[in-house]
Design an enzyme around this catalytic site. Structure first.
Site, short mmCIF file in Angstrom:
data_model
loop_
_atom_site.label_atom_id
_atom_site.label_comp_id
_atom_site.label_asym_id
_atom_site.label_seq_id
_atom_site.Cartn_x
_atom_site.Cartn_y
_atom_site.Cartn_z
N GLU A 116 0.80 -1.17 0.02
CA GLU A 116 0.11 0.07 -0.07
C GLU A 116 0.72 1.25 -0.06
O GLU A 116 0.41 2.25 0.71
CB GLU A 116 -0.90 0.00 1.08
CG GLU A 116 -2.18 -1.13 1.00
CD GLU A 116 -3.05 -1.00 2.19
OE1 GLU A 116 -3.00 -0.33 3.14
OE2 GLU A 116 -4.13 -1.86 1.96
N GLU A 209 -5.06 -9.20 0.56
CA GLU A 209 -5.66 -9.08 1.91
C GLU A 209 -7.19 -9.00 1.65
O GLU A 209 -7.81 -8.57 0.70
CB GLU A 209 -5.57 -7.68 2.61
CG GLU A 209 -4.13 -7.47 3.15
CD GLU A 209 -3.91 -6.04 3.88
OE1 GLU A 209 -2.75 -5.92 4.19
OE2 GLU A 209 -4.92 -5.28 3.82
#
Length: 312
Positions: A116, A209
């Site tokens: 991220e 995720e």
């Protein structure tokens, strides 16, 4: 290692050993014993782990635990944490190369460089691309045959980023989209297919995720910063977690969807990211189990009729 409430139905689990946050881990380091106990539990849920970083010897300790427990089919995605600090990035990359020099490719499934970083705006797409290219070149020179990936929000993937990796790894969270639990499995599949599989071309594609918090409030997505009621949107809770798992886990096992469940254990240190003023207190509550490896009261991990994951 014989917990009747655990079932090996997850193709992957995201894992951060406790006490591995830098620099706190320099004075309060992770425990080998603790990580070994974690591995004993995790081996009953999956055969593939994804780590997020290398600090404080965590990767070597995980490998040692796997070897000591003789978990012969357990493999690891070697995680490299990237941020906006060149010193941190250099340390993590250096650790990665040292680990590969020591262990070779055998303990690993691949190398995940950064998580991220585009979402946090720690690096530009160009900067991340340069790092990924360098890692791929260095692995080739070292004759290490491992796929290189980076993980980011599913909405941040495009054809250019996909061209710079061997595996597209997208974090896809229905909870943060404000999706009710009974719609979460369908939303996750559709979002992933439309935003990530579509740009991956013929490359391997993994949801890096996906999960659901067991408590801490509710979320109505980016367009509604504060939910109008406590039952609007995505509600964090045990029953909602169970509902999402019941509609996602076994179906994914049957159709071969590759993903990492986020996550096995709560991470209490993440309480610093909660925002009580907005009723958003879920950051430390994503585990199927608490920090002491106890399955949370009421959590029901599907057994999928006895079917279990196999080596990918």
């Amino acid at each position: 290692m014989n917990n009747k409430d655990l079932h090996r139905v997850f193709p992957g689990i995201d894992y951060t050993p406790i006490n591995t946050q830098y620099p706190a881990c320099l004075t309060n380091p992770p425990s080998q014993n603790n990580i070994t106990r974690d591995m004993a539990v995790l081996s009953q849920l999956t055969n593939t782990l994804r780590l997020y970083g290398t600090d404080c010897n965590q990767t070597a300790m995980v490998i040692h635990s796997i070897q000591q427990l003789q978990l012969t089919d357990m493999k690891v995605w070697l995680g490299v944490w990237l941020g906006n600090n060149d010193t941190t990035n250099d340390r993590q990359l250096s650790d990665m190369y040292s680990l590969l020099d020591t262990y070779g490719a055998d303990p690993f499934v691949g190398v995940a460089v950064g998580n991220e970083v585009l979402f946090r705006k720690d690096l530009t797409a160009a900067q991340l691309g340069t790092i990924l290219t360098g890692v791929k070149q260095n692995l080739t020179e070292k004759k290490i045959d491992l796929p290189v990936a980076t993980s980011d929000l599913g909405s941040n993937w495009n054809a250019q980023l996909a061209s710079e990796v061997d595996v597209v790894m997208a974090n896809v969270h229905p909870f943060f989209a404000g999706t009710p639990a009974d719609q979460a499995a369908a939303w996750t599949w559709s979002f992933w297919q439309e935003n990530d599989v579509a740009v991956a071309s013929d490359k391997k594609n993994i949801i890096s995720e996906v999960g659901w918090p067991s408590g801490g409030g509710n979320d109505c997505g980016t367009t509604v910063p504060v939910c109008p009621t406590k039952t609007a949107g995505s509600v964090a809770g045990i029953s909602e977690l169970n509902e999402f798992m019941s509609e996602w886990v076994c179906q994914s096992l049957a159709n071969g969807t590759d993903y990492f469940w986020f996550e096995a254990f709560d991470e209490p240190w993440k309480v610093i990211y909660n925002t009580p003023s907005k009723g958003q207190n879920w950051e430390d509550k994503w585990g199927l189990m608490d920090v002491n490896r106890n399955v949370k009261a009421g959590v029901q991990i599907p057994d999928c009729g006895g079917k279990t994951v196999s080596r990918r």
